[in-house]
Design an enzyme around this catalytic site. Structure first.
Site, PDB file in Angstrom:
ATOM      1  N   GLU A 253       2.846   8.247  -8.540  1.00 30.64           N
ATOM      2  CA  GLU A 253       4.073   8.781  -7.952  1.00 30.64           C
ATOM      3  C   GLU A 253       3.702   9.350  -6.594  1.00 30.64           C
ATOM      4  O   GLU A 253       3.180  10.451  -6.488  1.00 30.64           O
ATOM      5  CB  GLU A 253       4.676   9.876  -8.858  1.00 30.64           C
ATOM      6  N   CYS A 287       9.322  15.059  -3.049  1.00 36.77           N
ATOM      7  CA  CYS A 287       9.127  13.639  -2.749  1.00 36.77           C
ATOM      8  C   CYS A 287      10.472  12.933  -2.626  1.00 36.77           C
ATOM      9  O   CYS A 287      10.573  11.893  -1.965  1.00 36.77           O
ATOM     10  CB  CYS A 287       8.262  12.975  -3.811  1.00 36.77           C
TER      11      CYS A 287
END
Length: 497
Positions: A253, A287
């Site tokens: 990720e 993010c």
């Protein structure tokens, strides 16, 4: 309440937070709040021994019983939500509601994983051979390394750990060196759950604290079949080939450079609210933060004015104070990177509104969020800067907007604000956004745990949390059972002896 009192309330022993070799600073004011002991690399073999021994025992525990441990963890998190949320705010600088929200994510994934523990389904497959049955079975994979970043110091660990545990895997957690206290507090909650569970193997979940050397040892160890790593694309470029070289499995990720398209038919009031939260929440250190705003030329000027007014009203300051919406960046280096990005944007023709340093609390790295009007999607726009910078660009046709959205290396999250059904359906179709998360009339951040979380391209391709992300933590076997008195071969092959 002192920092020590707060950490004690969250379940930490005072001995855990004093006398260590790793100083921990709060981004709120830069003050040193603890010193924790780092794990030495030479301790890792014993840690792996315990994890492997735990795997041998835990994989034999029925999955619904494994789910009971996760249920107990959820109960402990509910009981200690306020205390752990306060530690998230203290150590990561999130405003109070976001700190509490992160703990709620932990609770939610525990609930999800408990249900999942009774739903680790495989397929039954029609066989071409008479008297045969085919099926898929899913089995525990082995010790799982979870490497997490500072910006979601506990939620991402829980996404991985809750699933790994119900899937039958032990966990070795390496948190960011910038947020070890939230990790220790989470482990304290888990230990309370383990004490209540009563029969879990030693070493089922272990926490190691340290830097790159320790992380490299986990990543390169053939004794760790799965590495789940959250962080920058730069970090992913290091981790992925090292895991692949030993034929391990990774869940990555990585970076996001997320865009919102605002179409002429959009509800602008709703879009403004979504833009501001998505771009400045967590001080732009998600993010999934909104970093690119792609606005139809017919409404661009008016929307920018609304956003400038909204940005000017944002309270920046101590995240513990009621009414604060923008807390600090994690450290001074993050503020320097933001200023460097803004300087580059100016050099590439951008007009910057905001972005100044704010001396809200002495010692903290506070900034006013920046709104940057850009003439084109330049190199700095294509680069993720982990700070509250929102680049604004215009478009004329939907095809142009989608090309801008897709024209970056990252592929985590994307969204469109429109009331045109054709535009919405095009955006989520195969010719639309190329991300792992694609939204309509909602911002790119704030994902729920029920859906698989992750992205494409330089975001790494990994999936965590909901949907069928659990399959990444297990090994699959295809089984064929012959219950007949014959031995026919597939594809009509004859081999008579």
């Amino acid at each position: 309440m002192t920092h020590t009192d707060m950490l004690t309330l969250a379940g930490l022993d005072p001995a855990q937070i004093t006398g260590g070799d790793l100083p921990v600073h709060s981004p709120i004011d830069g003050a040193e709040i603890a010193r924790v002991t780092q794990t030495r690399p030479d301790e890792l073999p014993a840690i792996l021994d315990r994890a492997e021994a735990a795997f041998q025992a835990w994989r034999q525990v029925p999955a619904p019983c494994r789910g009971e441990l996760v249920r107990l963890l959820g109960e402990e998190l509910r009981a200690g939500k306020d205390a752990l949320g306060a530690v998230v705010t203290l150590e990561a600088g999130k405003i109070t509601s976001e700190g509490l929200g992160e703990v709620q994510e932990m609770i939610d994934i525990c609930d999800f994983a408990v249900g999942l523990s009774r739903q680790l389904y495989g397929l039954t497959i029609a066989s071409e051979r008479p008297g045969h049955r085919m099926m898929e079975t899913w089995h525990p994979l082995g010790p799982t390394a979870v490497i997490t970043a500072f910006n979601f110091p506990v939620a991402v660990w829980s996404w991985n750990t809750a699933l790994a545990l119900v899937c039958g895997n032990p966990v070795i957690w390496k948190p960011s060196e910038k947020s070890p206290l939230t990790a220790l507090a989470s482990m304290a909650a888990l230990q309370r759950a383990l004490d209540r569970f009563g029969d879990a193997p030693e070493g089922l979940v272990q926490c190691v604290i340290g830097g790159a050397e320790l992380g490299d040892a986990l990543v390169t160890s053939p004794r760790v079949p799965l590495v789940s790593a959250t962080g920058s694309t730069r970090m992913g470029r290091i981790v992925a080939p090292k895991v692949a070289e030993r034929f391990g499995r990774s869940i990555l990720e990585l970076g996001g450079n997320n865009a919102m398209i605002v179409a002429p038919s959009a509800d602008l009031e709703m879009a403004v609210r979504a833009i501001v939260f998505s771009a400045v929440g967590t001080a732009g250190q998600r993010c999934t933060s909104l970093r690119r705003l792609i606005v139809h030329e017919s409404i661009r000027e008016g929307l920018v004015e609304k956003l400038r007014a909204a940005y000017a009203s944002l309270p920046v300051g101590d995240p513990r104070e009621s009414g604060t919406l923008v807390g600090p960046l994690i450290d001074a280096a993050a503020r320097e990177r933001m200023q460097a990005a803004l300087d580059t944007a100016r050099a590439e023709g951008g007009t910057v509104h905001g972005g100044e340093a704010v001396e809200a609390v002495a010692g903290g790295a506070y900034v006013s969020p920046a709104l940057v009007e850009m003439p084109a999607q330049s190199e700095i726009v294509r680069t993720e800067t982990f700070a509250p910078i929102l680049y604004v660009m215009g478009y004329d046709t939907l095809d142009q907007a989608i090309a801008l959205q897709n024209g970056v290396p990252q592929g985590l999250s994307a969204c469109i604000f429109t009331r045109d059904l054709r535009e919405a359906e095009t955006f989520v179709s195969a010719v639309g956004a190329d991300c792992g998360i694609i939204n309509v009339n909602i911002g790119p951040s704030g994902a729920e745990i029920g859906g698989a979380f992750g992205g494409e391209k330089e975001t790494g391709g990994g999936r965590e949390s909901g949907s069928d992300a659990w399959k990444g933590y297990m090994r699959r076997a295809t089984n064929t059972i012959n219950y007949s008195d014959e031995l026919p071969l597939a594809q009509g092959v004859k081999f008579d002896i």
